[in-house]
Design an enzyme around this catalytic site. Sequence first.
Site, PDB file in Angstrom:
ATOM      1  N   TYR A 127       3.345  -7.327  -0.872  1.00  0.00           N
ATOM      2  CA  TYR A 127       3.652  -7.649  -2.272  1.00  0.00           C
ATOM      3  C   TYR A 127       4.250  -9.036  -2.405  1.00  0.00           C
ATOM      4  CZ  TYR A 127       3.021  -2.643  -2.454  1.00  0.00           C
ATOM      5  OH  TYR A 127       2.504  -1.384  -2.310  1.00  0.00           O
ATOM      6  N   ASP A 168      -2.298  -4.907  -6.771  1.00  0.00           N
ATOM      7  CA  ASP A 168      -1.030  -4.429  -7.327  1.00  0.00           C
ATOM      8  C   ASP A 168      -0.088  -5.621  -7.515  1.00  0.00           C
ATOM      9  OD1 ASP A 168       1.305  -3.168  -7.978  1.00  0.00           O
ATOM     10  OD2 ASP A 168       1.382  -1.865  -6.209  1.00  0.00           O
ATOM     11  N   HIS A 179       2.836  -5.396  -8.664  1.00  0.00           N
ATOM     12  CA  HIS A 179       4.165  -4.886  -8.303  1.00  0.00           C
ATOM     13  C   HIS A 179       5.239  -5.453  -9.215  1.00  0.00           C
ATOM     14  CE1 HIS A 179       6.376  -2.631  -5.046  1.00  0.00           C
ATOM     15  NE2 HIS A 179       5.196  -2.063  -5.011  1.00  0.00           N
ATOM     16  N   GLU A 203      -2.913  -3.235 -11.025  1.00  0.00           N
ATOM     17  CA  GLU A 203      -1.854  -2.229 -11.057  1.00  0.00           C
ATOM     18  C   GLU A 203      -0.486  -2.857 -11.282  1.00  0.00           C
ATOM     19  OE1 GLU A 203      -2.100  -0.079  -7.412  1.00  0.00           O
ATOM     20  OE2 GLU A 203       0.014   0.472  -7.413  1.00  0.00           O
ATOM     21  N   ARG A 227      -0.870   6.327 -13.389  1.00  0.00           N
ATOM     22  CA  ARG A 227      -0.729   6.555 -11.943  1.00  0.00           C
ATOM     23  C   ARG A 227       0.698   6.964 -11.566  1.00  0.00           C
ATOM     24  NH1 ARG A 227      -2.275   4.186  -8.197  1.00  0.00           N
ATOM     25  NH2 ARG A 227      -0.498   3.288  -7.173  1.00  0.00           N
ATOM     26  N   HIS A 248      -0.337   8.113  -7.885  1.00  0.00           N
ATOM     27  CA  HIS A 248       0.238   7.324  -6.785  1.00  0.00           C
ATOM     28  C   HIS A 248       0.095   8.085  -5.460  1.00  0.00           C
ATOM     29  CE1 HIS A 248       4.045   5.195  -5.099  1.00  0.00           C
ATOM     30  NE2 HIS A 248       3.059   4.320  -5.127  1.00  0.00           N
ATOM     31  N   GLU A 273      -5.424   7.122  -4.898  1.00  0.00           N
ATOM     32  CA  GLU A 273      -4.896   6.265  -3.823  1.00  0.00           C
ATOM     33  C   GLU A 273      -4.662   7.132  -2.588  1.00  0.00           C
ATOM     34  OE1 GLU A 273      -0.947   4.759  -4.583  1.00  0.00           O
ATOM     35  OE2 GLU A 273      -1.318   2.937  -3.436  1.00  0.00           O
TER      36      GLU A 273
HETATM   37 MG    MG Z   1       1.837   0.282  -6.832  1.00  0.00          MG
END
Ligand code: MG
Length: 404
Positions: free
Chosen positions: A158, A210, A212, A236, A283, A312, A339
């Site tokens: 991330y 993602d 994040h 995401e 999610r 998730h 996922e």
């Molecule tokens: Mg995530």
Amino acid sequence: MKSITIRDIRVFVTAPHGNNLVVVKVETSEPELYGLGCATFTWRYKAVVTAIEEYLCPMLKGRSVHDIEDIWQSMMGSSYWRNGPVLNNALSGVDEALWDIKGKLAGMPVYSLFGGKAREGIAVYRHADGNSPQEVEERIYAFMEEGYRFIRCHMGTYGGNFDGSIQKMTHPDNAPSGAYYSTRAYMQSVVKLFDRIRTDIGWNLEIMHDIHERLSLADTLAFVKELEQFKPFFIEDALAPEQVQYFKVLRNQTAVPLAMGELFTHPLEWKTVVQNQWIDFIRCHLSDVGGLTPARKIAAFCEAFQVRTAWHGPNDLSPVGMAAQMHLDLNSPNFGIQEFAGFNEAEQEVFPGCPVVRGGYAYLSDKPGIGVDFDENAAKKYPPIDMDFGWMFSRLEDGTAVRP
Ligand code: MG
């Protein structure tokens, strides 16, 4: 209907995959009948264990196992203050275990209790990460070899670069240690990565990413618009739960599908974005919203607004919890994607009956209930561990602490 009651509720913590997993076992007045649920809030697991052992267990002993709805509502109101991740996870452990018991009593898998299958297999996506575009592409090719067609693509995890691995950063004097990232370098690195993937691998692959919740509102909008050319399956966590009203702006300015919800713990967080059709995929983390009982309602609410599910599914989720949400995946007409982080050998030893994946689709064991068991003796080989919190102490280039 025969009276069957809750005899005891036991809680186990085990770490076969490097994350502390919280497993709840609801034992009943029938000697051989029990249910399993996932209560994994891996970063505060001791608080969840205490909530179950000290509060829910004494409250629920002797209650009928049949009335899941009443038990869930009673648990939710029993602390007056509610909807936080610790208490929701405690509820989830009991709730999923009661669905497991109901399935075992009926001799049916849980999805059959929900109304049966809407599809035969559950499409799953994996994560490809690496320190360079080449490494990410190698991971993508390996997953494609195994039959996966949906891949979440990241570089340097991330934020793209911990402590300047991609671009050297300059911190102020005495800056504390932490997981530093540069928003500019991060955004540029992802655009380059997506461009390379589409150039090298082509368009016969669904890719996602993602954010994040790491960017400012303006950067998020610019970034999402720039990624639009690569036609991602979804982007995401473009925003933090505290900023969901800004999804209205994203929705109005970009056609990129938006996925949101793993940090949601309160109904007001998902109601607004769903009923306004500001997102495309919900999610939530099932145990963080309280288990299967509320998740079924969220899925049905989303169906009415053409929002699809993408629950998730990281490593900090037990195979019991993964299988529980896969029952919902099988049943929900508005299922989108699941996922999936994979199960290692130790997890499969501790949790006999884990779902299996073939050709990019997951399949459940089809045993009555959730269909995943728990080997208490095997679990003892993988006791709770001290987990590394380092990646959560994220900082911007100038040392400012930000959300992970
Ligand atoms: Mg995530």
